[in-house]
Structures are given as C-alpha cells and as structure tokens.
Design a protein around this motif. Sequence first.
Motif, PDB file in Angstrom:
ATOM      1  N   TYR A  33      27.914 -19.440 -16.785  1.00  0.00           N
ATOM      2  CA  TYR A  33      27.335 -20.113 -17.953  1.00  0.00           C
ATOM      3  C   TYR A  33      25.816 -19.951 -17.905  1.00  0.00           C
ATOM      4  O   TYR A  33      25.095 -20.812 -17.384  1.00  0.00           O
ATOM      5  CB  TYR A  33      27.768 -21.583 -17.904  1.00  0.00           C
TER       6      TYR A  33
ATOM      7  N   ASN B 235      29.387 -22.511 -13.323  1.00  0.00           N
ATOM      8  CA  ASN B 235      27.970 -22.765 -13.037  1.00  0.00           C
ATOM      9  C   ASN B 235      27.575 -21.880 -11.861  1.00  0.00           C
ATOM     10  O   ASN B 235      27.934 -22.141 -10.730  1.00  0.00           O
ATOM     11  CB  ASN B 235      27.774 -24.247 -12.692  1.00  0.00           C
TER      12      ASN B 235
ATOM     13  N   SER C  12      24.103 -29.129 -21.443  1.00  0.00           N
ATOM     14  CA  SER C  12      23.034 -29.103 -20.428  1.00  0.00           C
ATOM     15  C   SER C  12      23.589 -29.327 -19.028  1.00  0.00           C
ATOM     16  O   SER C  12      22.951 -28.958 -18.039  1.00  0.00           O
ATOM     17  CB  SER C  12      21.981 -30.187 -20.679  1.00  0.00           C
ATOM     18  N   ASP C  13      24.741 -29.981 -18.934  1.00  0.00           N
ATOM     19  CA  ASP C  13      25.323 -30.269 -17.627  1.00  0.00           C
ATOM     20  C   ASP C  13      26.848 -30.232 -17.778  1.00  0.00           C
ATOM     21  O   ASP C  13      27.446 -31.161 -18.329  1.00  0.00           O
ATOM     22  CB  ASP C  13      24.855 -31.662 -17.161  1.00  0.00           C
TER      23      ASP C  13
ATOM     24  N   THR D 131      21.444 -24.060  -5.903  1.00  0.00           N
ATOM     25  CA  THR D 131      20.406 -25.076  -5.704  1.00  0.00           C
ATOM     26  C   THR D 131      19.396 -24.646  -4.651  1.00  0.00           C
ATOM     27  O   THR D 131      18.210 -24.886  -4.784  1.00  0.00           O
ATOM     28  CB  THR D 131      21.024 -26.425  -5.283  1.00  0.00           C
TER      29      THR D 131
ATOM     30  N   GLN E 210      25.270 -19.357 -22.668  1.00  0.00           N
ATOM     31  CA  GLN E 210      24.749 -20.724 -22.698  1.00  0.00           C
ATOM     32  C   GLN E 210      23.970 -21.022 -23.985  1.00  0.00           C
ATOM     33  O   GLN E 210      24.122 -22.080 -24.585  1.00  0.00           O
ATOM     34  CB  GLN E 210      23.852 -20.943 -21.479  1.00  0.00           C
TER      35      GLN E 210
END
Length: 406
Positions: A334, A387, A291-292, A391, A271
């Motif tokens: 990532y 990713n 970033s996303d 969460t 990353q």
Amino acid sequence: MARLLLALIFSLIAIGIVRAHRVPITILETAVAKGAVCLDGSPPAYAHSPGYGDGIDNWSVYIQGGAWCQNVDECLARTRTIYGSSTVTFKGFAGKKNFDGLYEDNSAVNPDFYNWNTVHIFYCDGSSFMSDVDKVDPAVNLTYRGARIYNAVMDELLRLGMGNAKNALLSGGSAGGLATILHCDKFKTLFADTTRVKCLSDSGFFIHGEHFVGADWRENIFSNVISTHGLTNLLPASCTSKVNPNLCLFPEYLVQDVKTPLFLIESSFDQYQIANHVFRDVTPRWHDCTSDLTLCNSNEITTMKDFRNTFLSTFTNTVADSSSRIGYFVHTCYIHGHIFDKAFSTCSASVGHNVLDNKSIAQAVGDWYFDRSEFEHMDIFNDLPRNCSFTDWPTLLEMCMAHEKS
Ligand SMILES: *[C@@H]1O[C@H](CO)[C@@H](O)[C@H](O)[C@H]1NC(C)=O
Ligand SMILES: *[C@@H]1O[C@H](CO)[C@@H](O)[C@H](O)[C@H]1NC(C)=O
Ligand SMILES: *[C@@H]1O[C@H](CO)[C@@H](O)[C@H](O)[C@H]1NC(C)=O
Ligand SMILES: *[C@@H]1O[C@H](CO)[C@@H](O)[C@H](O)[C@H]1NC(C)=O
C-alpha cells in the motif's frame, strides 16, 4: 541512555552518508524568453548530476509529480508552493536536491544507473507538463505552460550533450508518471535511431474504472484539469479521436498507443488513488482508514479489494491491447511512488517486501532496460493491502547495503 543516543547519532550519520548525493538546482532563466514558465511566471528548474565512467553517454531523466490543480484557486494556491514556483523550490531545497533510489550515485543500491547523467525536472505547472496557453490570466497572473517547460528543459539537456546518448530513460512518478506516458514517444524523437530509448512510469496509472464507485469523481478531476489548463487540443489524437477528450488523461486510453518501450510500476492498492480518487467527499473514517490500515473496517477493506480488482482488470486489458510490449511490476504494497526512494526501489526487497519473481523493482527495471530479460509480473495472490513500510529504517538500510554488496 547515552548508548541509545550514540546509536541514534550513528544512524543519522549513516543515513546522511548513504543519502549524500545532493545535486545543485539550476534555474533555467533562458526558458523565460520562450514563455516556458511556472504557474507564477518564474523560470522552470531542474537538477543535473553529470555522468561519469562508462555512464558518461547515458541519460536518465526523471519528471517530478505532485497531483494537478483543478481550478484557478488551486493553481493560485500552488504558486506559494514548490509545485507552482521555482523560487519556492529553490528556497525550499536550499539550492540542492537529494537524488535517491534509481537516481543515486551509489552502486550498492543502484547498480545499473549509478554513473549515468541523471536529471530531475521540477514540476511547477500543475498539468503534468501538458499546458500551453499563450495568454496570461490577467485577473490572477497565472501562466499555464507545462508543455513549454518540458520542451525548454529538453532543449537545455540537448545543449548539455544528451543528444549523444547511447542509452536514455525517461521516467516520472505520479503526475510525473502520467507525464512520462504522455511525452514518451516525443522523448524518443530527440535521439538517433541507434540510441536505446525507453520510458518508465512510476505510479502514473490513474484509473478511470467506469464501473467502480467514484467514476464520476475521477472523470471530474481530469476534466477539470483539462479545462483549467486548456488541454483539449493538446491531448494525443490517438485518444481524442476514439473517446471523449475529457477522458484522455487516463492511461487506460493512452498506453495502447505508446510505441516506445514502456515499463509500468504500480501498486494494485495504490495509496494515493485509494485515498483521493474513490470518494469525492472523504469522510473522517475513510481518511483514518486510508492513513492507517489497522483502522479500516470490513466494508472499507471490501472497497479497497474492489479497487484492486478494477485496477487489475483495467491494467490487464490495457496492456493486452498495446501495440508495443509493456513491462510491468504490479504489487500489493500500500504505497504510491517507488523509484525515487531506495527504500521502495531496492531496500524493502531485502526484507522480503515488494519482491516479484524474486526481484526488487530496481532489478526488474535494470533487467528490462538492458534487455537482459522481459519483466511482466503482478502479485495476483495477496488480495489485501500490505503495509510494506519499515519502522527501523537505519537497520533496513544496513541490511540493504550488505545485501546488495554481497
Ligand atoms: C552506457 O552505455 C554504453 C553504450 O551502450 C554501455 O556500453 C555502458 O555499459 C552503459 N553504462 C552503464 C553504466 O550502463
Ligand atoms: C500582474 O502582474 C503585473 C505585472 O507584474 C502587475 O502589474 C499586476 O498588478 C499583477 N496583477 C495581479 C492581479 O496580481
Ligand atoms: C505501516 O506501518 C507503520 C509501522 O507500524 C506505521 O507507522 C504506518 O502508519 C503504517 N501505514 C499504514 C498506511 O497503515
Ligand atoms: C533469489 O535471488 C537471490 C539473489 O538475488 C538468489 O540468491 C536466490 O537463489 C534466488 N531465489 C530463487 C528462489 O530463485
């Protein structure tokens, strides 16, 4: 609502308990007489968690990362952060550092190293612990003394008994992962021949990738670091004798010559490198995409895939050329940095993320360190950045603890 709140509080307590290994930070005042000081002239700092039980003579030493400063202004700016001043570090952490991941004293998430002496060396020189400039820059009062800090902290650890170690592991993340590669063979000389000494570099394999977009920029970053910190004559001669010395902070020109057993943990979609080492002028689009990942367009994904291909070919060639056997865990999540965070060293594996050969990073490192088995695995199947963050962290932790205990 009340139930939700209670659940939240309970989760926070749970995190508090499993993350409760807090270690007092020591400011190494005696280093000042040796000229071993941070950029701002303050003494270096470390935190030591003593070993116990059958870990009493085993030592795990971690070198903190945090990029580099490339010019006087950047180095000066760092003196106001934890990356340039132990005064700021001590205040910033309220005198104590959380030890997590492979440094945590919790056998559920760290079964192989939980009772070892563990040391965290704070990074405050901006040169991956390589600089050794006698003169203080009078215009700005900056001191470039990273190599002296490394030596002074090692002297201190020997004073604390590290010389008697039966097992020793030098590790580091990011710029500290690079420092680990650079200092690995020197670390080995601190111990008797009978001591098992190995090195573990986490996300320290910053590629040059001379045929991949941004090569000039990447060369620039390291040549600026080398000139700002006066490193030309301090870099390994095995490298400077064969390529332009300005390239001698790139591990692809260093790793072959490391003689001590070395393990590399990397993402082929690193990353940090993708976000910072591909384009000098980062556009808002690239910033948003890095970033996303859901915001990346197909061109950007192609650039990431090209990065991965370059990374893998560079890495594979380097490992193939190495004089000693290199262990590695190269995945496609990532991220950047794993071993100081149980989420990535251990727990993400319990939800199926970041597993290679059915092992988490912690298991792979443990098996390799203790010679239970070699570990040389890379994810060659996924060609998209994944990713792997989770969460629902409290739930992940619960699963992880349960998984590890069972
Ligand atoms: C520490 O080292 C000793 C000597 O090699 C070994 O017997 C012991 O198992 C090690 N302890 C741990 C917790 O790894
Ligand atoms: C550098 O440090 C010295 C001694 O502490 C001080 O007298 C001087 O003003 C400082 N210079 C700058 C540019 O900060
Ligand atoms: C990964 O997913 C999490 C949860 O959906 C999200 O918050 C985070 O921004 C994502 N990271 C990237 C780099 O896309
Ligand atoms: C993967 O490892 C777990 C324990 O860590 C084991 O129970 C399982 O059988 C292994 N699976 C395979 C396919 O080897």
